[in-house]
Design a protein around this motif. Structure first.
Motif, PDB file in Angstrom:
ATOM      1  N   ALA A 468       0.818  -1.219   0.000  1.00 25.80           N
ATOM      2  CA  ALA A 468       0.000   0.000   0.000  1.00 25.80           C
ATOM      3  C   ALA A 468       0.848   1.263   0.000  1.00 25.80           C
ATOM      4  O   ALA A 468       0.441   2.294  -0.553  1.00 25.80           O
ATOM      5  N   ASP A 469       2.046   1.196   0.582  1.00 25.07           N
ATOM      6  CA  ASP A 469       2.893   2.389   0.630  1.00 25.07           C
ATOM      7  C   ASP A 469       3.498   2.715  -0.730  1.00 25.07           C
ATOM      8  O   ASP A 469       4.135   3.770  -0.894  1.00 25.07           O
ATOM      9  N   HIS A 470       3.325   1.842  -1.725  1.00 21.83           N
ATOM     10  CA  HIS A 470       3.809   2.116  -3.082  1.00 21.83           C
ATOM     11  C   HIS A 470       2.655   2.283  -4.076  1.00 21.83           C
ATOM     12  O   HIS A 470       2.877   2.176  -5.282  1.00 21.83           O
ATOM     13  N   VAL A 471       1.460   2.527  -3.545  1.00 26.61           N
ATOM     14  CA  VAL A 471       0.311   2.858  -4.386  1.00 26.61           C
ATOM     15  C   VAL A 471      -0.003   4.330  -4.157  1.00 26.61           C
ATOM     16  O   VAL A 471      -0.153   4.767  -3.020  1.00 26.61           O
ATOM     17  N   TRP A 472      -0.097   5.096  -5.247  1.00 26.83           N
ATOM     18  CA  TRP A 472      -0.239   6.543  -5.165  1.00 26.83           C
ATOM     19  C   TRP A 472      -1.497   6.975  -5.913  1.00 26.83           C
ATOM     20  O   TRP A 472      -1.785   6.474  -6.989  1.00 26.83           O
ATOM     21  N   ALA A 473      -2.209   7.913  -5.326  1.00 25.06           N
ATOM     22  CA  ALA A 473      -3.467   8.380  -5.917  1.00 25.06           C
ATOM     23  C   ALA A 473      -3.433   9.890  -6.092  1.00 25.06           C
ATOM     24  O   ALA A 473      -3.079  10.626  -5.160  1.00 25.06           O
ATOM     25  N   GLY A 474      -3.797  10.348  -7.292  1.00 21.73           N
ATOM     26  CA  GLY A 474      -3.867  11.781  -7.563  1.00 21.73           C
ATOM     27  C   GLY A 474      -5.142  12.119  -8.293  1.00 21.73           C
ATOM     28  O   GLY A 474      -5.184  12.058  -9.529  1.00 21.73           O
ATOM     29  N   ASN A 475      -6.180  12.443  -7.538  1.00 22.78           N
ATOM     30  CA  ASN A 475      -7.473  12.803  -8.141  1.00 22.78           C
ATOM     31  C   ASN A 475      -7.777  14.266  -7.883  1.00 22.78           C
ATOM     32  O   ASN A 475      -7.842  14.701  -6.726  1.00 22.78           O
TER      33      ASN A 475
END
Length: 589
Positions: A468-475
């Motif tokens: 999870a620490d290497h999943v990034w979200a930019g909305n």
């Protein structure tokens, strides 16, 4: 009186004539011709018999067509052999010119040492015996040096003549159809024999097997396969990027040239051919525009690589992938997966986005090398099938293709593994989610921007397999597509059947959310404008993506997650934050 013999000056070293770059252009032209002739061979063999036609005339027709096919095969093989000789000649001229440059420096050094010796001799009017011996030793060393230099220059001349003669011999060896026929008589085509080996793309080899297969081929076999079957080489995951680029450029040029010739003759192209021409022209334009870009740190021009090209794939939507930087050698590699409406004709805009990611990544870490790829290798919802954007079917199929593509990027490298980031935008984020959750996507980091969800089966960022620490979200808070994701304890928009998974920017999803607002958010009449700004220059999103691509996580500008109070709908703290511009990052360098 002591006489010291100083060797004479050396004659000027002859230039090595020839331009290796132009020779390689000639070779590529030969290979394009071989591709066309090979296509004629295939067409003729397929047309040797016609349905519902038999008898003496049909037999005669078949014999004639098969003979024409055999001749086309012989011509193709002969042209490939001349092309192979041309490659050897280009390499030889490059080496000969390098050697000539070294010899020119040696000659200059010899003349400088000679002039110094003559000056010292003239100054030594009352030299003692030791000084005289020292001058004699220097003269003797200069004589040996000159002898070696002259011998090396003579050898350079002989090697230049030999290289030129080898090229001439190759060209005259196949100067007639009879010579071409004789050259291939009784022998199996190199391309066919190479493709019959285990692990080849045509045998269904995995990317790792394809990489091993390619490495096992001789240079002659590699060139034969490249020329005879560029469509196989160009789309084979596991083959080096520069080789795929060469194969795909051959396909591109032969496709576009043939279709444009028909168009110039006044022919009305059927829809399939018209779509293929539009895709080809878009790919050509994207490469031409990409070739104008320069590395933001070094100022050196970039040569974009055509890593995937199939103008007729997916019913005319097409496949295309373009890379800035070499993914086989770069320290950091990113793959951008675009979403809705992405077809071959959108190559130029998506290539621009890939370059912007390259530029941002280079600014983020100028000391490391980067490759940035835009990949349209799946059938994204578009045009007549736009309604499929509401379902995950295209993302499921695309996820499998994406996972294999990334496996190919891993397999084609010789050195240490790259730090690899997959950036999924819009429907491409759903595709990326399926690649990760269904097929174990071999990425180090996953970035989801403008995401309507990472797939219905992904409940949490940890389900994507990279931690999870290497999943990034930019909305972007004003992005209506991101608003389609499933929000809150009521499921948000799933009530309308539009959600493609949980909102990746929500706290319960567990991804790292980063700033992705735009200083122009909400402006204009287009309600979807903010959905297309994530890769624009000087934006928060592009800045943060660049930091993630190079693994500089501490510099990522984090954003507060959306959250879901029980008494109201989801709340986005980013909605009221004033967006920032990252400014002109070039000014920092």
């Amino acid at each position: 009186m002591t006489t010291i013999v100083v060797p004479p000056r050396c004659d000027a070293i002859p230039e090595v004539e020839g331009d290796p770059a132009q020779v390689r252009v000639f070779v590529d032209d030969l290979l394009a011709s071989a591709v066309n002739v090979d296509d004629l061979d295939t067409f003729a063999r397929d047309s040797a018999t016609l349905e519902d036609w038999s008898g003496a005339a049909a037999d005669a027709y078949g014999r004639h067509v098969r003979a024409a096919a055999a001749d086309a095969d012989a011509i193709s093989a002969a042209v490939r052999r001349v092309a192979r000789a041309g490659e050897d000649y280009a390499e030889a001229v490059t080496d000969l010119q390098r050697r000539r440059g070294v010899l020119a420096e040696d000659r200059t050094g010899f003349h400088t040492a000679r002039a110094d010796l003559l000056a010292d001799i003239r100054a030594a009017t009352e030299a003692d015996a030791a000084a005289v011996r020292e001058l004699e030793d220097r003269a003797a060393a200069l004589t040996t040096r000159r002898t070696t230099l002259v011998e090396d220059v003579d050898q350079l001349g002989r090697d230049t003549t030999a290289a030129e003669q080898a090229m001439l011999d190759a060209m005259t060896s196949y100067s007639t159809l009879e010579k071409a026929r004789a050259a291939v008589t009784g022998g199996r085509d190199l391309a066919d024999s190479a493709l019959a080996k285990p692990g080849s793309p045509s045998s269904g080899g995995s990317p790792e097997e394809v990489a091993a297969w390619w490495d096992s081929l001789t240079e002659d076999e590699q060139l034969a396969v490249l020329a005879a079957h560029p469509e196989v080489v160009g789309s084979a995951d596991g083959i080096p990027a520069t080789v795929r680029d060469r194969a795909n450029r051959l396909l591109l040029e032969t496709d576009v040239d043939a279709l444009e010739l028909r168009e110039e003759r006044g022919e009305i192209l059927p829809p399939a051919d018209s779509d293929a021409l539009a895709n080809g022209r878009a790919a050509r334009a994207a490469l031409a525009q990409g070739a104008k870009e320069v590395d933001p740190i070094t100022g050196e021009p970039l040569v974009p690589l055509l890593h995937l090209y199939d103008a007729r794939a997916f019913g005319g939507d097409g496949k295309v992938a373009i890379a800035f930087g070499d993914p086989d050698t770069a320290d950091h590699v990113s793959v951008m997966v675009p979403g809705y409406s992405s077809t071959g004709t959108s190559a130029e805009g998506n290539a621009e986005a890939a370059f912007n990611i390259y530029e941002s990544s280079r600014f983020s870490d100028p000391r490391s090398s980067v490759a940035s790829i835009m990949w349209i290798g799946y059938d994204a919802p578009s045009d007549w099938d736009s309604a499929s954007v509401a379902g995950e079917g295209r993302a499921i199929d695309g996820g499998e293709a994406l996972a294999r593509y990334v496996d190919g990027l891993r397999a084609s490298r010789d050195g240490s593994p790259a730090h690899l980031t997959v950036v999924g935008h819009s429907y491409g984020s759903t595709t990326t989610g399926h690649a990760a959750s269904d097929h174990g996507l071999a990425a180090d980091d996953i970035v989801l921007v403008g995401s309507p969800g990472a797939g219905g089966g992904v409940d949490h960022a940890s389900d994507l397999g990279v931690g999870a620490d290497h999943v990034w979200a930019g909305n972007n808070s004003r992005d209506p597509v991101a608003g389609l994701a499933d929000n809150g304890w009521l499921g948000g928009h799933t009530l309308f059947g539009a959600g493609l998974g949980n909102d990746v920017g929500e706290d319960d999803f567990g991804a790292n959310r980063f700033d992705a607002e735009s200083t122009t958010r909400g402006e204009g009449l287009d309600p979807f404008a903010d959905h297309t700004k994530y890769f624009d220059e000087d934006t928060e999103a592009l800045f943060n993506i660049g930091q993630i691509v190079v693994g500089d996580y501490d510099e990522v500008l984090g954003a507060d997650h959306k959250y879901d109070p029980w008494y109201r709908g989801p709340v986005d703290p980013e909605y009221d934050r004033d967006p920032t511009s990252r400014g002109d990052r070039a000014a920092e360098w």
